[in-house]
Design an enzyme around this catalytic site. Structure first.
Site, PDB file in Angstrom:
ATOM      1  N   LEU A  89      37.597  46.740  49.562  1.00 41.55           N
ATOM      2  CA  LEU A  89      36.574  45.901  50.196  1.00 41.55           C
ATOM      3  C   LEU A  89      37.160  44.546  50.588  1.00 41.55           C
ATOM      4  O   LEU A  89      38.030  44.024  49.898  1.00 41.55           O
ATOM      5  CB  LEU A  89      35.426  45.642  49.218  1.00 41.55           C
ATOM      6  CG  LEU A  89      34.552  46.821  48.835  1.00 41.55           C
ATOM      7  CD1 LEU A  89      33.585  46.386  47.727  1.00 41.55           C
ATOM      8  CD2 LEU A  89      33.795  47.351  50.050  1.00 41.55           C
ATOM      9  N   ASP A 141      38.901  49.959  44.868  1.00 40.97           N
ATOM     10  CA  ASP A 141      39.005  48.637  44.246  1.00 40.97           C
ATOM     11  C   ASP A 141      39.169  48.694  42.726  1.00 40.97           C
ATOM     12  O   ASP A 141      39.106  47.654  42.062  1.00 40.97           O
ATOM     13  CB  ASP A 141      37.759  47.802  44.596  1.00 40.97           C
ATOM     14  CG  ASP A 141      37.762  47.365  46.055  1.00 40.97           C
ATOM     15  OD1 ASP A 141      38.671  46.602  46.436  1.00 40.97           O
ATOM     16  OD2 ASP A 141      36.887  47.813  46.821  1.00 40.97           O
ATOM     17  N   GLU A 195      38.911  43.581  36.248  1.00 43.50           N
ATOM     18  CA  GLU A 195      38.154  42.437  35.740  1.00 43.50           C
ATOM     19  C   GLU A 195      36.664  42.541  36.067  1.00 43.50           C
ATOM     20  O   GLU A 195      35.837  41.964  35.355  1.00 43.50           O
ATOM     21  CB  GLU A 195      38.694  41.154  36.372  1.00 43.50           C
ATOM     22  CG  GLU A 195      37.913  39.933  35.990  1.00 43.50           C
ATOM     23  CD  GLU A 195      38.500  38.665  36.568  1.00 43.50           C
ATOM     24  OE1 GLU A 195      39.010  37.874  35.772  1.00 43.50           O
ATOM     25  OE2 GLU A 195      38.442  38.446  37.793  1.00 43.50           O
ATOM     26  N   ASP A 196      36.306  43.263  37.125  1.00 41.03           N
ATOM     27  CA  ASP A 196      34.918  43.212  37.587  1.00 41.03           C
ATOM     28  C   ASP A 196      33.923  44.120  36.858  1.00 41.03           C
ATOM     29  O   ASP A 196      32.780  43.720  36.665  1.00 41.03           O
ATOM     30  CB  ASP A 196      34.875  43.450  39.098  1.00 41.03           C
ATOM     31  CG  ASP A 196      35.565  42.310  39.837  1.00 41.03           C
ATOM     32  OD1 ASP A 196      35.350  41.153  39.433  1.00 41.03           O
ATOM     33  OD2 ASP A 196      36.333  42.564  40.778  1.00 41.03           O
ATOM     34  N   ARG A 255      31.512  50.147  43.857  1.00 42.36           N
ATOM     35  CA  ARG A 255      32.245  49.826  42.625  1.00 42.36           C
ATOM     36  C   ARG A 255      31.443  50.125  41.354  1.00 42.36           C
ATOM     37  O   ARG A 255      31.995  50.046  40.258  1.00 42.36           O
ATOM     38  CB  ARG A 255      32.685  48.360  42.645  1.00 42.36           C
ATOM     39  CG  ARG A 255      33.563  48.023  43.845  1.00 42.36           C
ATOM     40  CD  ARG A 255      34.389  46.786  43.618  1.00 42.36           C
ATOM     41  NE  ARG A 255      35.261  46.951  42.465  1.00 42.36           N
ATOM     42  CZ  ARG A 255      35.950  45.959  41.909  1.00 42.36           C
ATOM     43  NH1 ARG A 255      35.875  44.755  42.415  1.00 42.36           N
ATOM     44  NH2 ARG A 255      36.723  46.173  40.860  1.00 42.36           N
ATOM     45  N   ARG A 286      27.734  38.826  44.390  1.00 40.25           N
ATOM     46  CA  ARG A 286      27.808  40.043  43.572  1.00 40.25           C
ATOM     47  C   ARG A 286      26.991  39.979  42.273  1.00 40.25           C
ATOM     48  O   ARG A 286      26.715  41.006  41.681  1.00 40.25           O
ATOM     49  CB  ARG A 286      29.265  40.310  43.205  1.00 40.25           C
ATOM     50  CG  ARG A 286      30.179  40.554  44.399  1.00 40.25           C
ATOM     51  CD  ARG A 286      30.097  41.976  44.883  1.00 40.25           C
ATOM     52  NE  ARG A 286      30.899  42.187  46.078  1.00 40.25           N
ATOM     53  CZ  ARG A 286      32.174  42.516  46.069  1.00 40.25           C
ATOM     54  NH1 ARG A 286      32.805  42.692  44.931  1.00 40.25           N
ATOM     55  NH2 ARG A 286      32.818  42.688  47.200  1.00 40.25           N
ATOM     56  N   HIS A 331      33.590  35.465  44.514  1.00 39.73           N
ATOM     57  CA  HIS A 331      33.394  35.409  43.068  1.00 39.73           C
ATOM     58  C   HIS A 331      33.627  33.976  42.607  1.00 39.73           C
ATOM     59  O   HIS A 331      34.397  33.246  43.215  1.00 39.73           O
ATOM     60  CB  HIS A 331      34.417  36.309  42.354  1.00 39.73           C
ATOM     61  CG  HIS A 331      34.071  37.748  42.380  1.00 39.73           C
ATOM     62  ND1 HIS A 331      34.987  38.712  42.738  1.00 39.73           N
ATOM     63  CD2 HIS A 331      32.943  38.407  42.086  1.00 39.73           C
ATOM     64  CE1 HIS A 331      34.422  39.906  42.653  1.00 39.73           C
ATOM     65  NE2 HIS A 331      33.172  39.739  42.261  1.00 39.73           N
ATOM     66  N   ILE A 382      42.597  41.955  50.445  1.00 46.45           N
ATOM     67  CA  ILE A 382      41.328  42.563  50.010  1.00 46.45           C
ATOM     68  C   ILE A 382      40.658  41.654  48.968  1.00 46.45           C
ATOM     69  O   ILE A 382      40.069  42.104  47.994  1.00 46.45           O
ATOM     70  CB  ILE A 382      41.518  44.023  49.512  1.00 46.45           C
ATOM     71  CG1 ILE A 382      42.726  44.144  48.573  1.00 46.45           C
ATOM     72  CG2 ILE A 382      41.634  44.968  50.684  1.00 46.45           C
ATOM     73  CD1 ILE A 382      42.878  45.540  47.957  1.00 46.45           C
ATOM     74  N   CYS A 422      41.931  39.111  38.761  1.00 43.69           N
ATOM     75  CA  CYS A 422      41.208  40.383  39.005  1.00 43.69           C
ATOM     76  C   CYS A 422      41.910  41.608  38.419  1.00 43.69           C
ATOM     77  O   CYS A 422      41.274  42.624  38.144  1.00 43.69           O
ATOM     78  CB  CYS A 422      41.068  40.635  40.500  1.00 43.69           C
ATOM     79  SG  CYS A 422      40.722  39.178  41.445  1.00 43.69           S
TER      80      CYS A 422
HETATM   81  C1  CIR Z   1      36.177  43.479  45.972  1.00 41.83           C
HETATM   82  O1  CIR Z   1      35.719  42.993  47.009  1.00 41.83           O
HETATM   83  O2  CIR Z   1      35.443  43.863  45.052  1.00 41.83           O
HETATM   84  C2  CIR Z   1      37.666  43.633  45.827  1.00 41.83           C
HETATM   85  N1  CIR Z   1      38.243  43.959  47.095  1.00 41.83           N
HETATM   86  C3  CIR Z   1      38.269  42.352  45.304  1.00 41.83           C
HETATM   87  C4  CIR Z   1      37.835  42.075  43.899  1.00 41.83           C
HETATM   88  C5  CIR Z   1      38.304  40.755  43.421  1.00 41.83           C
HETATM   89  N2  CIR Z   1      37.935  40.583  42.062  1.00 41.83           N
HETATM   90  C6  CIR Z   1      37.799  39.403  41.486  1.00 41.83           C
HETATM   91  O3  CIR Z   1      37.869  38.354  42.135  1.00 41.83           O
HETATM   92  N3  CIR Z   1      37.489  39.393  40.189  1.00 41.83           N
END
Ligand code: CIR
Length: 268
Positions: A26, A68, A73-74, A93, A138, A169, A250, A256
């Site tokens: 993404l 992704d 981390e997400d 995700r 998000r 983020h 990305i 992350c």
């Molecule tokens: C996203 O848009 O979810 C991924 N392409 C990038 C995630 C980055 N994550 C973060 O900053 N913790």
């Protein structure tokens, strides 16, 4: 008695090998796909730097169905006291949570699940002496409040603050340099969220360098940001430059790619 430690003292991380599908990750704005080989090389160097910083690294297998998923981390948050399974705000995700859950259940005695139906991404949480929580594209209000209830259960104080418009983020725009200092973009610092911290402001034009990462004695910083590197070096930080050119396409940075915590042995 355990030694007092700082929030940036870690001895374990979980990471995930990039999938070939990572090229379809993404992004808010298309600046061309990253290459798989480039992402893999950046990820490999990151894991090496983590080991050198004194951290035990666990690497999960690639997940082709989730471009992704390298950004572990997400979907979760981890602390010495336990882990929290989140609900990422990007539809593609959400199921990454089920993928990482078994690993976290093995590693932690306490694993909480975000209650309710709100969304919260780990990238929106900056762990300081307290945990600062954020509303962003998000993480919504319901998700942030649900996360607060989980953090309460783990004995962590938290606050919900607003991320400026256009910031993906919270940690896209800031990172912790030491117990009382944050590295921040000017736009985030201006929003006033860091009232009680010393603030080091990213030089104009290097905003993507804000997603740096303090791990034990070192600060990992994107290698493409020479002015930020020089500034931190002069300020006395031990800087480890790491390439982030491909993952940057990305919308990702250094925080992350890992879930980090200080393990005291059994149960976290
Ligand atoms: C996203 O848009 O979810 C991924 N392409 C990038 C995630 C980055 N994550 C973060 O900053 N913790």
């Amino acid at each position: 008695m355990p030694q007092p430690r700082s929030v940036y003292n870690f001895n374990r991380i979980i990471a995930r090998t990039p999938s070939r599908s990572v090229v379809n990750g993404l992004r808010a704005e298309d600046r061309g796909n990253p290459t798989y080989e480039g992402v893999k090389a950046e990820h490999d160097a990151y894991l090496q730097a983590m080991q050198k910083a004194g951290v035990e690294v666990a690497v999960l297998p690639a997940l082709e169905a989730f471009p992704d998923a390298i950004f572990v981390e997400d979907p979760a948050l981890v602390f010495t006291e336990g882990a929290i399974l989140l609900r990422p705000g990007a539809a593609t995700r959400v199921k990454e949570v089920e993928e990482i859950a078994p690993t976290l259940r093995d590693a932690f005695e306490t694993v909480l699940e975000l209650p309710g139906t709100g969304y919260a991404d780990g990238g929106d949480v900056l762990t300081t002496g307290e945990s600062v929580m954020i509303l962003s594209a998000r993480t919504d209000k319901a998700g942030a409040e649900a996360l607060q209830s989980c953090l309460d259960r783990l004995g962590r104080k938290s606050e919900i603050v607003a991320t400026p418009e256009g910031v993906l983020h919270f940690k896209t725009d800031c990172s912790l340099l030491d117990d009382e200092t944050v590295l921040s973009t000017n736009r985030l610092a201006r929003s006033g969220v860091f009232g009680k911290f010393k603030q080091v402001i990213i030089p104009e034009g290097e905003e993507a360098a804000a997603n740096a990462l303090r791990v034990n004695d070192v600060v990992m910083v994107g290698a493409d940001f020479p002015r930020t590197i020089e500034m931190l070096d002069r300020a006395g930080f031990k800087v480890v430059p790491l390439k982030t050119t491909e993952i940057g396409k990305i919308d990702a940075g250094l925080s992350c790619m890992s879930l980090r915590w200080f393990s005291c042995g059994k149960g976290g």
